[in-house]
Design a protein around this motif. Structure first.
Motif, PDB file in Angstrom:
ATOM      1  N   ASN A   1     -12.555  55.360  46.928  1.00  0.00           N
ATOM      2  CA  ASN A   1     -11.101  55.303  47.147  1.00  0.00           C
ATOM      3  C   ASN A   1     -10.772  54.644  48.472  1.00  0.00           C
ATOM      4  O   ASN A   1      -9.825  53.857  48.567  1.00  0.00           O
ATOM      5  CB  ASN A   1     -10.488  56.708  47.083  1.00  0.00           C
ATOM      6  CG  ASN A   1     -10.513  57.276  45.676  1.00  0.00           C
ATOM      7  OD1 ASN A   1     -10.642  56.544  44.692  1.00  0.00           O
ATOM      8  ND2 ASN A   1     -10.425  58.595  45.584  1.00  0.00           N
TER       9      ASN A   1
ATOM     10  N   ALA B   1     -11.322  50.911  48.124  1.00  0.00           N
ATOM     11  CA  ALA B   1     -10.242  50.309  47.335  1.00  0.00           C
ATOM     12  C   ALA B   1      -8.979  50.191  48.170  1.00  0.00           C
ATOM     13  O   ALA B   1      -8.265  49.179  48.104  1.00  0.00           O
ATOM     14  CB  ALA B   1      -9.976  51.144  46.079  1.00  0.00           C
ATOM     15  N   SER B   2      -8.702  51.194  48.983  1.00  0.00           N
ATOM     16  CA  SER B   2      -7.524  51.167  49.849  1.00  0.00           C
ATOM     17  C   SER B   2      -7.642  50.041  50.871  1.00  0.00           C
ATOM     18  O   SER B   2      -6.680  49.297  51.096  1.00  0.00           O
ATOM     19  CB  SER B   2      -7.384  52.517  50.553  1.00  0.00           C
ATOM     20  OG  SER B   2      -6.399  52.466  51.546  1.00  0.00           O
TER      21      SER B   2
ATOM     22  N   ARG C   1      -9.446  47.331  50.593  1.00  0.00           N
ATOM     23  CA  ARG C   1      -9.395  46.057  49.879  1.00  0.00           C
ATOM     24  C   ARG C   1      -7.954  45.686  49.530  1.00  0.00           C
ATOM     25  O   ARG C   1      -7.543  44.542  49.678  1.00  0.00           O
ATOM     26  CB  ARG C   1     -10.257  46.121  48.619  1.00  0.00           C
ATOM     27  CG  ARG C   1     -10.375  44.781  47.928  1.00  0.00           C
ATOM     28  CD  ARG C   1     -11.330  44.767  46.761  1.00  0.00           C
ATOM     29  NE  ARG C   1     -11.311  45.989  45.990  1.00  0.00           N
ATOM     30  CZ  ARG C   1     -12.393  46.693  45.692  1.00  0.00           C
ATOM     31  NH1 ARG C   1     -13.572  46.301  46.106  1.00  0.00           N
ATOM     32  NH2 ARG C   1     -12.302  47.800  44.983  1.00  0.00           N
ATOM     33  N   SER C   2      -7.163  46.673  49.105  1.00  0.00           N
ATOM     34  CA  SER C   2      -5.772  46.371  48.750  1.00  0.00           C
ATOM     35  C   SER C   2      -4.954  46.013  49.997  1.00  0.00           C
ATOM     36  O   SER C   2      -4.076  45.163  49.942  1.00  0.00           O
ATOM     37  CB  SER C   2      -5.132  47.532  47.989  1.00  0.00           C
ATOM     38  OG  SER C   2      -4.975  48.652  48.837  1.00  0.00           O
ATOM     39  N   ARG C   3      -5.259  46.625  51.127  1.00  0.00           N
ATOM     40  CA  ARG C   3      -4.557  46.284  52.377  1.00  0.00           C
ATOM     41  C   ARG C   3      -4.875  44.858  52.791  1.00  0.00           C
ATOM     42  O   ARG C   3      -3.979  44.132  53.255  1.00  0.00           O
ATOM     43  CB  ARG C   3      -4.964  47.224  53.496  1.00  0.00           C
ATOM     44  CG  ARG C   3      -4.306  48.574  53.388  1.00  0.00           C
ATOM     45  CD  ARG C   3      -4.640  49.410  54.602  1.00  0.00           C
ATOM     46  NE  ARG C   3      -4.240  50.770  54.349  1.00  0.00           N
ATOM     47  CZ  ARG C   3      -4.798  51.827  54.870  1.00  0.00           C
ATOM     48  NH1 ARG C   3      -5.819  51.667  55.696  1.00  0.00           N
ATOM     49  NH2 ARG C   3      -4.375  53.024  54.590  1.00  0.00           N
ATOM     50  N   ARG C   4      -6.133  44.461  52.669  1.00  0.00           N
ATOM     51  CA  ARG C   4      -6.536  43.108  53.069  1.00  0.00           C
ATOM     52  C   ARG C   4      -5.932  42.046  52.161  1.00  0.00           C
ATOM     53  O   ARG C   4      -5.643  40.940  52.591  1.00  0.00           O
ATOM     54  CB  ARG C   4      -8.049  42.985  53.064  1.00  0.00           C
ATOM     55  CG  ARG C   4      -8.668  43.706  54.227  1.00  0.00           C
ATOM     56  CD  ARG C   4     -10.134  43.409  54.310  1.00  0.00           C
ATOM     57  NE  ARG C   4     -10.717  44.214  55.367  1.00  0.00           N
ATOM     58  CZ  ARG C   4     -11.905  44.745  55.327  1.00  0.00           C
ATOM     59  NH1 ARG C   4     -12.672  44.536  54.289  1.00  0.00           N
ATOM     60  NH2 ARG C   4     -12.350  45.456  56.327  1.00  0.00           N
ATOM     61  N   SER C   5      -5.782  42.386  50.874  1.00  0.00           N
ATOM     62  CA  SER C   5      -5.264  41.395  49.936  1.00  0.00           C
ATOM     63  C   SER C   5      -3.744  41.340  49.953  1.00  0.00           C
ATOM     64  O   SER C   5      -3.155  40.491  49.300  1.00  0.00           O
ATOM     65  CB  SER C   5      -5.771  41.691  48.516  1.00  0.00           C
ATOM     66  OG  SER C   5      -5.194  42.904  48.042  1.00  0.00           O
TER      67      SER C   5
ATOM     68  N   ALA D   1      -1.740  43.642  48.749  1.00  0.00           N
ATOM     69  CA  ALA D   1      -1.207  44.176  47.504  1.00  0.00           C
ATOM     70  C   ALA D   1      -0.001  45.042  47.774  1.00  0.00           C
ATOM     71  O   ALA D   1       0.134  45.652  48.832  1.00  0.00           O
ATOM     72  CB  ALA D   1      -2.282  44.989  46.800  1.00  0.00           C
TER      73      ALA D   1
ATOM     74  N   GLY E   1       2.463  48.059  48.006  1.00  0.00           N
ATOM     75  CA  GLY E   1       2.207  49.469  48.272  1.00  0.00           C
ATOM     76  C   GLY E   1       1.204  49.675  49.380  1.00  0.00           C
ATOM     77  O   GLY E   1       0.880  50.794  49.710  1.00  0.00           O
ATOM     78  N   SER E   2       0.683  48.596  49.952  1.00  0.00           N
ATOM     79  CA  SER E   2      -0.241  48.757  51.072  1.00  0.00           C
ATOM     80  C   SER E   2       0.502  48.475  52.353  1.00  0.00           C
ATOM     81  O   SER E   2       1.154  47.470  52.502  1.00  0.00           O
ATOM     82  CB  SER E   2      -1.452  47.829  50.915  1.00  0.00           C
ATOM     83  OG  SER E   2      -1.038  46.493  50.910  1.00  0.00           O
TER      84      SER E   2
END
Length: 181
Positions: free
Chosen positions: A165, A168-169, A171-175, A177, A179-180
């Motif tokens: 988790n 994944a969090s 990775r989503s912040r870097r991309s 995405a 909600g990050s």
């Protein structure tokens, strides 16, 4: 090492883990069901006893507690360039301390892997130990196999879930995405 791999594969084949945890099961859309923890515990005990009996052999070998066997190993054909360098610079008290630390880890560490509060420390020491062995001795894939076993077999499932988790969090912040933040 080959017998170790065969034991692991036999336990996995007999465990039924493939029915629920395999890629085929995911493709079928099979719901993840609870599987028996017995094969995992047997593997954990298998690795623990390998460490333990390696320590027993070292205690019964006269040159181990003095550090003589370790010093000779790092001066032998099994030594890497790093091992040969260490062999040329390590004082006698260093050999003895390293040998005794190895024996204590192999005798006590495997059983502390079953104690929740001690487990992260034992894994960290084990990873450091195997990295050191890998850097100083030409022992093939033994170190990586044991390092993998330490990180794959002993952390609790919730530890793995938390790590996945967290990854994944991140990775989503870097991309970037949604909600990050």
């Amino acid at each position: 090492l080959h017998s170790l791999i065969l034991v692991v594969l036999a336990l996995l084949a007999l465990s039924g883990a493939g029915d629920d945890l395999s890629l085929d099961a995911r493709r079928r859309g099979a719901p993840a069901e609870t599987v028996s923890v017995t094969p995992l515990r047997v593997l954990q005990l298998h690795f623990a006893q390998m460490y333990f009996f390696a320590g027993v052999v070292k205690i019964l070998s006269p040159g181990w507690a003095t550090g003589d066997v370790l010093a000779a190993s790092l001066s032998s054909r099994w030594a890497t360039d790093t091992g040969l360098w260490v062999a040329g610079h390590m004082p006698a008290v260093g050999w003895r301390a390293l040998a005794l630390a190895t024996i204590v880890y192999e005798l006590v560490g495997p059983w502390l892997l079953f104690v929740r509060w001690a487990r992260p420390w034992v894994i960290a020491v084990g990873l450091t130990f195997h990295l050191g062995v890998q850097l100083t001795l030409g022992v093939g894939w033994l170190g990586p196999h044991f390092m993998l076993a330490l990180v794959a077999l002993y952390p609790e499932p919730e530890t793995w879930r938390a790590l996945v988790n967290r990854a994944a969090s991140l990775r989503s912040r870097r991309s970037g995405a949604p909600g990050s933040a």
